[in-house]
Every structure is written in structure tokens, then in C-alpha cells.
Design a protein around this motif. Structure first.
Motif, short mmCIF file in Angstrom:
data_model
loop_
_atom_site.label_atom_id
_atom_site.label_comp_id
_atom_site.label_asym_id
_atom_site.label_seq_id
_atom_site.Cartn_x
_atom_site.Cartn_y
_atom_site.Cartn_z
N ALA A 122 54.52 -5.65 54.25
CA ALA A 122 53.89 -4.67 53.36
C ALA A 122 54.58 -3.31 53.50
O ALA A 122 54.79 -2.59 52.51
N TRP A 123 54.94 -2.94 54.73
CA TRP A 123 55.63 -1.67 54.96
C TRP A 123 56.98 -1.66 54.26
O TRP A 123 57.37 -0.66 53.64
N GLN A 124 57.70 -2.76 54.33
CA GLN A 124 59.01 -2.83 53.68
C GLN A 124 58.90 -2.74 52.16
O GLN A 124 59.72 -2.09 51.51
N ILE A 125 57.87 -3.36 51.60
CA ILE A 125 57.64 -3.26 50.15
C ILE A 125 57.42 -1.80 49.76
O ILE A 125 57.98 -1.31 48.76
N ARG A 126 56.61 -1.08 50.53
CA ARG A 126 56.36 0.33 50.22
C ARG A 126 57.63 1.15 50.31
O ARG A 126 57.89 2.03 49.48
N GLU A 127 58.44 0.88 51.34
CA GLU A 127 59.70 1.61 51.49
C GLU A 127 60.65 1.35 50.32
O GLU A 127 61.30 2.26 49.81
N ILE A 142 53.33 -4.46 41.78
CA ILE A 142 52.57 -5.49 41.06
C ILE A 142 53.11 -6.87 41.39
O ILE A 142 52.34 -7.82 41.63
N ALA A 143 54.43 -7.03 41.41
CA ALA A 143 55.03 -8.34 41.71
C ALA A 143 54.62 -8.82 43.09
O ALA A 143 54.31 -10.01 43.28
N ALA A 144 54.61 -7.92 44.07
CA ALA A 144 54.22 -8.30 45.43
C ALA A 144 52.73 -8.62 45.51
O ALA A 144 52.32 -9.55 46.22
N ALA A 145 51.90 -7.86 44.81
CA ALA A 145 50.45 -8.04 44.88
C ALA A 145 49.98 -9.29 44.13
O ALA A 145 48.94 -9.86 44.47
N GLN A 265 52.77 -16.22 51.76
CA GLN A 265 52.40 -16.22 53.18
C GLN A 265 51.12 -15.45 53.44
O GLN A 265 50.27 -15.88 54.22
N ALA A 266 50.95 -14.31 52.74
CA ALA A 266 49.71 -13.53 52.91
C ALA A 266 48.50 -14.31 52.40
O ALA A 266 47.44 -14.33 53.03
N ARG A 267 48.67 -14.98 51.26
CA ARG A 267 47.55 -15.73 50.68
C ARG A 267 47.18 -16.93 51.53
O ARG A 267 45.99 -17.25 51.70
N MET A 268 48.15 -17.62 52.08
CA MET A 268 47.84 -18.76 52.95
C MET A 268 47.03 -18.31 54.15
O MET A 268 46.05 -18.97 54.54
N SER A 269 47.39 -17.18 54.73
CA SER A 269 46.64 -16.66 55.89
C SER A 269 45.22 -16.29 55.49
O SER A 269 44.25 -16.63 56.19
N GLU A 270 45.07 -15.58 54.37
CA GLU A 270 43.74 -15.18 53.91
C GLU A 270 42.84 -16.38 53.66
O GLU A 270 41.68 -16.40 54.08
N VAL A 300 58.14 -24.23 50.59
CA VAL A 300 59.43 -23.58 50.86
C VAL A 300 59.21 -22.09 51.13
O VAL A 300 59.94 -21.47 51.92
N TYR A 301 58.21 -21.51 50.47
CA TYR A 301 57.94 -20.07 50.60
C TYR A 301 57.25 -19.71 51.91
O TYR A 301 57.08 -18.55 52.22
N LEU A 302 56.86 -20.70 52.66
CA LEU A 302 56.11 -20.44 53.90
C LEU A 302 57.00 -20.46 55.13
O LEU A 302 56.51 -20.30 56.26
#
Length: 303
Positions: A122-127, A142-145, A265-270, A300-302
Motif C-alpha cells: 500500500a505504501w508503494q502504491i501511494r509513492e 482506483i486500479a489498486a483498490a 493478495q489483500a482480498r484473500m487475506s480479508e 498465479v496472483y498469490l
């Protein structure tokens, strides 16, 4: 369908007709094209049985061909995808006249993109966003979210204006985020022409709506036309911007496709930790949210 010619027979007939016109002088190329066209014919047959698409291989339109290539790109690498594109293109140029001197757009293999990309934090996306122009920065967020592909940013519409295509969907799709983030439902047109619902956090949806165009703008991306309703980045131009910004912000980049890894990866964790879903149930939800035709590509994305 009564009288349906087998896929192999259709492919063989097309190759023979091309050879009779003086095309495909190489035996090896003719064999490769026949194998490729059989794969295409199998898809055409499956689409026809589902009430979609043309009745046979030679009835494919340019739009059908692009839809096939976009869907197929989730399953095979770039080399195989290029071979199938070239075979269909020659058929539509030399035999059926569907292209009228045009070429089919080069469709990028999503499988290759997924294998070569990695998730950003998330930090890298903001940067990265902080090193982009405002319209591209908003597209990145938006693409990341929402887990969007580059071209899908060009197709965003509120769900109440353009409903999603009817497909099986779990009740726990968008679980947690819809309430927590005041998520707003939009639709995008993804691979294979599938129109699906996506969820954008409320604060980003407000910023998106502030860019709404009075009239949609026609945008061309990689030879495909889109009607863009919002003045944000998207397509290859946004992807290139992301790569440059990542280089400036992080001194490295694995491409804009990495934001879909971030989402998966974030959604799988949630879904497993907060919603209590099993791995397989969570995988099914994420696959639906990301617009994958098979859950195996989601895995593959995980990595």
C-alpha cells in the motif's frame, strides 16, 4: 447444432483454402495454423452452444476474434497467443474479408503479465501515485483498490447505468469492503468482453465522479476502441506512466499489472481472516471479483 462440422474439420478446410491461394507454403506453418484454428473453432462451438457468437469458424467477425484472443490470453503465453492471432488474421484477411486490409490488435497475454509481475505494498502504491499526474494518480489508486486491468479503467460506468452480464456470483462478493469503505459498485468490460461489477471505495468514487465527462470520449488503446466516461488515465498510456513513476519513486518496477496482485493478495487475506471463508471459497470470490474465467489463474496472483 445440426450439421455442425467438427472443429478439426473446419480448421483443416480453412488451411487447405489458404494453401490453394498460395498462402502457407511452409508445411510447418500450415500445421501450426491448423492446430491454432482448431482451438479457435472449439471456442466458437462452445460460444454457440451458450447462445453467443457465430455459427462456425469462418463466420467469426473482427469483434469475435478480439473477444477470443482476450479470453485466451488468460490461459496461454504470448508466443501461443500470437500464433493463434496470426492464424485468425490470415483467415479473416484472405478468406472471409472480415478485416478488409486491417490487422487484429496485438493482445497481451495476461498469463505472462501475471507471471512477470509482483504485488506492491500500500505504501508503494501511494509513492508511485505521488509521482504521477493527477489523472494517472487517480487511475492508479482506483486500479489498486478495485483490482482493475489497464484497459478496464477506460470502461468504468456506474452499475445502475450499465448492469453486469449475468454470471454466477457468490453472495459474499465484495464482503467487508462494501460496508467498511462505503464501496460503490461500478461495471467494467474485461477480458473476453465480460461486463462485471467492481467495487470502488466511496472516497475514490467521489473523486472519480468529479472527472465525469459531459459526453463520452472515444479512446483507442492497442487497436481497440472504448467509450471513456471519465477523464482519468487508462490503457497503455496509464500503464507506461505507472512504470515510469515506479522507477522514479522506488527505483524499480514490475509493471502496472502488479496492482492486480496487490488486490488479489489483500482480498484473500480479508476474506479468510475477517470473513472466515475457507481458502477455496475465498479464491472463488476473488476470481469473480477480478474477472477470471478460471480460478487457477487467480492463484498465479498469490505468489
Amino acid at each position: 447444432m445440426a450439421g455442425w462440422a467438427k472443429a478439426a474439420s473446419q480448421a483443416r478446410t480453412v488451411v487447405k483454402e489458404l494453401q490453394a491461394q498460395g498462402e502457407l507454403n511452409s508445411v510447418r506453418t500450415a500445421g501450426n495454423y491448423q492446430t491454432a484454428l482448431k482451438q479457435v473453432a472449439d471456442w466458437v462451438k462452445a460460444e454457440y452452444r451458450e447462445g453467443r457468437g457465430p455459427g462456425d469458424l469462418k463466420s467469426m467477425t473482427r469483434a469475435d476474434a478480439i473477444q477470443y484472443l482476450e479470453q485466451r490470453g488468460q490461459e496461454v503465453g504470448q508466443s501461443q497467443l500470437n500464433m493463434e492471432r496470426q492464424a485468425v488474421q490470415m483467415m479473416q484477411q484472405r478468406l472471409t474479408g472480415q478485416l478488409h486490409g486491417e490487422r487484429l490488435p496485438v493482445v497481451k497475454s495476461e498469463l505472462d503479465q501475471a507471471l512477470s509481475s509482483r504485488a506492491y505494498s500500500a505504501w508503494q502504491i501511494r509513492e508511485i501515485a505521488s509521482h504521477q499526474t493527477p489523472h494517472n494518480a487517480l487511475a492508479t489508486q482506483i486500479a489498486a483498490a478495485a483490482g482493475l486491468r489497464a484497459h478496464e479503467l477506460l470502461t468504468l460506468r456506474p452499475a445502475h447505468e450499465r448492469p453486469a452480464d449475468p454470471r454466477p456470483a457468490r453472495d459474499d462478493k465484495f464482503a467487508i469492503r462494501e460496508q467498511r469503505d462505503n464501496g460503490q459498485r461500478y461495471t467494467v468490460v474485461g477480458k473476453g468482453g465480460l461486463c462485471r461489477e467492481v467495487l470502488i471505495p466511496g472516497y475514490l468514487a467521489d473523486r472519480l465522479e468529479a472527472t465525469r465527462r459531459d459526453e463520452p470520449q472515444r479512446v483507442t488503446d492497442r487497436g481497440v476502441f472504448y467509450q471513456s466516461h471519465y477523464a482519468i488515465g487508462g490503457g497503455n498510456a496509464w500503464s507506461a506512466s505507472f512504470t515510469r513513476a515506479s522507477g522514479r519513486a522506488l527505483e524499480w518496477s514490475t509493471g502496472a499489472h502488479g496492482v492486480r496482485h496487490t488486490y488479489a493478495q489483500a482480498r484473500m487475506s480479508e476474506l479468510q481472516l475477517a470473513a472466515g471463508l475457507s481458502y477455496r471459497d475465498a479464491l472463488q470470490v476473488v476470481s469473480q471479483e477480478m474477472g477470471h474465467f478460471r480460478e487457477s489463474i487467480t492463484e498465479v496472483y498469490l505468489r
